[in-house]
Write an enzyme that holds these catalytic residues in place. Sequence first.
Site, PDB file in Angstrom:
ATOM      1  N   MET A 216       0.844  -1.190   0.000  1.00  0.00           N
ATOM      2  CA  MET A 216       0.000   0.000   0.000  1.00  0.00           C
ATOM      3  C   MET A 216       0.879   1.239   0.000  1.00  0.00           C
ATOM      4  SD  MET A 216      -3.494   0.587   2.127  1.00  0.00           S
ATOM      5  CE  MET A 216      -2.815   0.262   3.717  1.00  0.00           C
ATOM      6  N   CYS A 217       1.550   1.557   1.115  1.00  0.00           N
ATOM      7  CA  CYS A 217       2.479   2.690   1.249  1.00  0.00           C
ATOM      8  C   CYS A 217       1.747   4.041   1.305  1.00  0.00           C
ATOM      9  CB  CYS A 217       3.509   2.733   0.135  1.00  0.00           C
ATOM     10  SG  CYS A 217       4.576   1.286   0.076  1.00  0.00           S
ATOM     11  N   GLY A 218       2.395   4.992   1.954  1.00  0.00           N
ATOM     12  CA  GLY A 218       1.856   6.338   2.067  1.00  0.00           C
ATOM     13  C   GLY A 218       2.886   7.368   1.668  1.00  0.00           C
TER      14      GLY A 218
ATOM     15  N   ARG B  58      -0.740   3.082   6.454  1.00  0.00           N
ATOM     16  CA  ARG B  58      -0.543   2.685   5.060  1.00  0.00           C
ATOM     17  C   ARG B  58       0.799   1.983   4.861  1.00  0.00           C
ATOM     18  NH1 ARG B  58      -4.015   4.361   1.276  1.00  0.00           N
ATOM     19  NH2 ARG B  58      -2.445   3.887  -0.300  1.00  0.00           N
TER      20      ARG B  58
ATOM     21  N   THR C 149       5.854   6.272   4.033  1.00  0.00           N
ATOM     22  CA  THR C 149       5.663   5.157   4.959  1.00  0.00           C
ATOM     23  C   THR C 149       5.516   3.898   4.114  1.00  0.00           C
ATOM     24  OG1 THR C 149       3.249   5.378   5.047  1.00  0.00           O
ATOM     25  CG2 THR C 149       4.538   6.660   6.623  1.00  0.00           C
TER      26      THR C 149
END
Length: 298
Positions: A1-3, A32, A149
């Site tokens: 996902m990652c942010g 995330r 993130t």
Amino acid sequence: MCGIVGLHLRNPDLHPRLGAMLAEMLGEMQDRGADSAGIAVYGNPDWAPPGHGCVSLLELDVLPDEVSTTLGAALGVPVAAQLVDATLVASAPVGAEELLGAARAAYPEALVAGFGADLTVLKGVGAPRDLAESWGLANASGWQGVGHTRMATESAVTPSGAHPYAVGPEQCLVHNGSFSNHATIRRELRAEGVEFDSENDTEVGARFVAHQLAAGKDVETALKEVCATFDGFYTLVVSNHDSFAVVRDAIACKPAVIAETDDWVAIASEYRALAKLPGVENARIWEPEPEVVYAWTR
């Protein structure tokens, strides 16, 4: 996902608050990607004094005082070195590439996390809120910052695998998504003499952009080349000393929100990371269109 988060300040009165705002934004994106995180800060004098080159190093098991002595002897000027959690940050009154060359010669085993005038890159493993506190991010000043993130999908969870990828002078790239043809593009770049530090697909994007910029293209053109060359799903933020740019792939399934006021421009994967920025209630807010490059210059 990652942010993803990014903040470009237009109002100099806000420069002392850059780190505090960036830390708040990064923390909101923790769910995330909670395994690791990284940030790039432009203009914090405590890490990167004005008129100095700065290098951020990872995987270096050497005390800061020894780094100062070794690099100072090689360069013939005083070198300041400090450990900011897992990152060794060195600065000196020389060009960043000269300092980088001395660091690589003295410590070939170290991984370069970033380099350039006014730029500091910090990375670590763990919860982003905890990392931001360990870095003292809330106390950092500056005019621009990007953060990430990570939920690892393509490579190991290590500080070196965290974003941003900062492989050119004052250049940073953060990425939410995945490139499906990164192996092919890595081979093509290696054939042109480009070296890599990891198997991370994001590094391929960062090396590609840096290669384009080194050839004289501007950021907008380089990102248009990304859209024409890379397959996959992605939202990218690319920054350098004076600019800040955003692009999404043709399908645009990876979320992104941009907000803009007279005082700042901000990007995040979700609006909640922007919700506490000063004056956000009066901001122009939109979702970036597919394959449209949005860029701002300092």
